[in-house]
Design a protein around this motif. Structure first.
Motif, short mmCIF file in Angstrom:
data_model
loop_
_atom_site.label_atom_id
_atom_site.label_comp_id
_atom_site.label_asym_id
_atom_site.label_seq_id
_atom_site.Cartn_x
_atom_site.Cartn_y
_atom_site.Cartn_z
N GLU A 24 5.32 5.23 -3.10
CA GLU A 24 4.33 3.88 -3.27
C GLU A 24 3.20 4.66 -4.08
N GLU A 26 -0.48 3.48 -6.58
CA GLU A 26 -1.39 2.58 -6.87
C GLU A 26 -2.38 3.41 -7.95
N LEU A 101 1.29 -1.98 -0.79
CA LEU A 101 0.59 -2.19 -2.14
C LEU A 101 0.39 -3.59 -2.11
N THR A 102 -0.42 -3.81 -3.29
CA THR A 102 -0.53 -5.52 -3.70
C THR A 102 0.59 -5.82 -4.22
N PHE A 154 -5.13 -1.23 -14.27
CA PHE A 154 -4.44 -0.89 -12.74
C PHE A 154 -3.06 -1.03 -12.87
N SER A 156 0.72 -0.09 -10.90
CA SER A 156 1.41 0.28 -9.50
C SER A 156 2.87 0.08 -9.58
N HIS A 160 3.06 -4.30 -10.57
CA HIS A 160 1.59 -5.02 -10.74
C HIS A 160 0.68 -4.02 -11.81
N SER A 161 0.16 -5.01 -12.59
CA SER A 161 -0.78 -4.45 -13.66
C SER A 161 -1.94 -5.44 -13.76
N GLU A 281 -7.31 -1.63 -5.33
CA GLU A 281 -6.12 -1.76 -4.96
C GLU A 281 -5.30 -2.83 -5.93
N GLY A 282 -5.88 -3.16 -6.79
CA GLY A 282 -5.34 -4.28 -7.72
C GLY A 282 -5.44 -5.69 -7.38
#
Length: 465
Positions: A24, A26, A101-102, A154, A156, A160-161, A281-282
């Protein structure tokens, strides 16, 4: 796609290739361009600019977590970042607090971005310095004018971006006469909002009014705190009181759902437009109401402190938040009824005619029978975090007020005061109707505050001894 989002995505792909599908990760890539024009002895003596791109990786692998960063953004630098972070994770102890993660989430609407501030020239900053110096009308001056531009991306392994950008401008200056200083500060997302003439005139008016100061005995005094002093209250409340880690570890005064402050006090964190629209962390940033009509409603969290407190992140993760806790970045104390946020720059003619009192505090001073007008606080330090007892010094002007009139300058004094107690139920007499955006002394964050009329402030001694 921004260059920073592309960088973050490339690091995520490197992690997948080198560490495998179980990792995982980020990644945040941030480009910062900061420019500073400083002046002393009424002349510019330094103009500097710096631009840096930093890539930060946090990796969770086989139950262990490690992080790393680099400013070398070529393929060799990115590969090195991934490889050494994987090696550090394998050597780290198990991370039982890993919050995950977010998940993918949409950002809040863009609060606006000023291209002119991001591209500001040294001449534009120098023009404002010249105006400040000229308006001080022969007094010795010193200070700075700064501009900054930040673009971030960002990505991950959750898919997520996010990307965003922000600009900031700030000016802070003093005028000096016979050892007495007057100050003026202002911050904004637009350099065009900073006007050197009224700022220099106000600083000079304060310096001229601060001469021949008397000493007063220690004791509790009714006070009017100008916005420059109130910003220190907001800074310490954000750092030690509304800090989610301190709250989760029972080191904060905050009691959610409890009226801990006067009903005139409402404080929000307004990050959009002042900082990137997502945290490290986004997590998307948004308005966070900390105090609503005197009642404590929330504290700021990253994913770690939120998991410990049994809640969700408020978008306040930073490079230091796991160590020092998540800290709100743009606290705003709501102005009193009758006005919203002002421009932050008072009319210089009005200030020159009334001595030290800026218009943001003038109405409050007129309502004081006997007390002190305090411009600024300095060198404030925490004595007890749980009750947030702070000690520090007044600075840049203190005046005795009698029957609504400023009567004489007062020498600087030391204070020892619980900030929550000073703002407690029944302790706030009035809140000014004009809010002023002010720069933090050390970073690019802002505080927005009106003046405050408080019933009691504990002055414990004179600065002279």
């Amino acid at each position: 796609m921004s260059a920073e989002l592309d960088l973050a995505g490339r690091v995520v792909e490197l992690v997948r290739r080198v560490a495998g599908p179980g990792a995982e990760a980020e990644v945040v890539a941030v480009h910062s361009a900061d420019a500073l024009t400083r002046f002393a002895n009424s002349a510019i003596h330094q103009n500097v600019a710096e631009a840096t791109t930093t890539v930060r990786l946090r990796l969770h692998l086989d139950g262990r977590t490690a992080g790393g960063s680099t400013t070398v953004t070529g393929i060799n630098g990115l590969e090195s970042l991934v490889e050494r972070t994987i090696a550090a994770a394998r050597l780290s102890p198990p991370d039982v607090t890993w919050p995950g993660l977010t998940p993918p989430a949409e950002l809040r609407p863009d609060a606006g971005f000023d291209e002119a501030t991001a591209a500001a020239s040294p001449q534009e900053r120098a023009d404002r310095v010249r105006d400040f110096v000229d308006a001080a009308d022969g007094l010795e001056t010193a200070g700075f004018c700064r501009t900054s531009y930040t673009s971030g991306g960002f990505a991950s392994t959750t898919g997520h971006s996010a990307q965003g950008r922000t600009a900031e401008a700030a000016m802070d200056g003093i005028a000096r006469l016979d050892g007495a200083d007057g100050v003026s500060r202002h911050a904004s997302g637009r350099l065009s909002d900073l006007r050197g003439v009224p700022m220099g005139a106000r600083a000079a008016a304060k310096a001229r009014a601060a001469g021949r100061a008397i000493e007063l005995p220690p004791g509790r005094y009714e006070v009017v705190l100008e916005p420059t002093a109130v910003s220190d209250l907001l800074s310490n409340l954000a750092t030690f009181g509304f800090n989610g880690k301190a709250f989760a570890q029972h080191q904060s005064f905050a009691q959610l759902g409890t009226q801990q402050f006067d009903e005139k006090i409402t404080i929000t964190d307004e990050p959009l437009g002042a900082i990137l629209p997502f945290d490290l962390e986004g997590t998307p940033r948004d308005t966070l109401t900390l105090i609503d009509g005197g009642t404590t409603r929330a504290v700021s969290h990253d994913r770690t402190s939120a998991a410990e407190a049994g809640t969700t992140s408020t978008g306040h993760a930073s490079a230091a938040s796991r160590s020092w806790g998540p800290i709100a970045v743009n606290l705003q104390l709501a102005a009193g009824s009758g006005s919203g946020s002002g421009s932050g720059v008072d009319d210089p003619a009005a200030d020159a005619g009334t001595g030290p009192t800026a218009s943001s505090a003038r109405a409050l001073v007129s309502g004081m029978r006997r007390g002190l007008l305090i411009t600024d606080f300095w060198y404030t330090r925490v004595l007890d975090q749980k009750s947030l007892v702070i000690t520090g010094l007044t600075r840049n002007g203190v005046w005795l007020v009698e029957d609504g009139q400023v009567t004489t300058a007062v020498g600087n004094m030391r204070f020892t005061q619980s900030y929550p107690q000073a703002l407690g139920p029944g302790a706030v007499i009035a809140v000014g109707t004009e809010s002023v955006a002010l720069p933090d002394r050390w970073s690019g964050v802002r505080f927005t505050a009106p003046a405050l009329h408080l019933s009691s402030w504990n002055l414990t001694g004179n600065a002279s001894g």
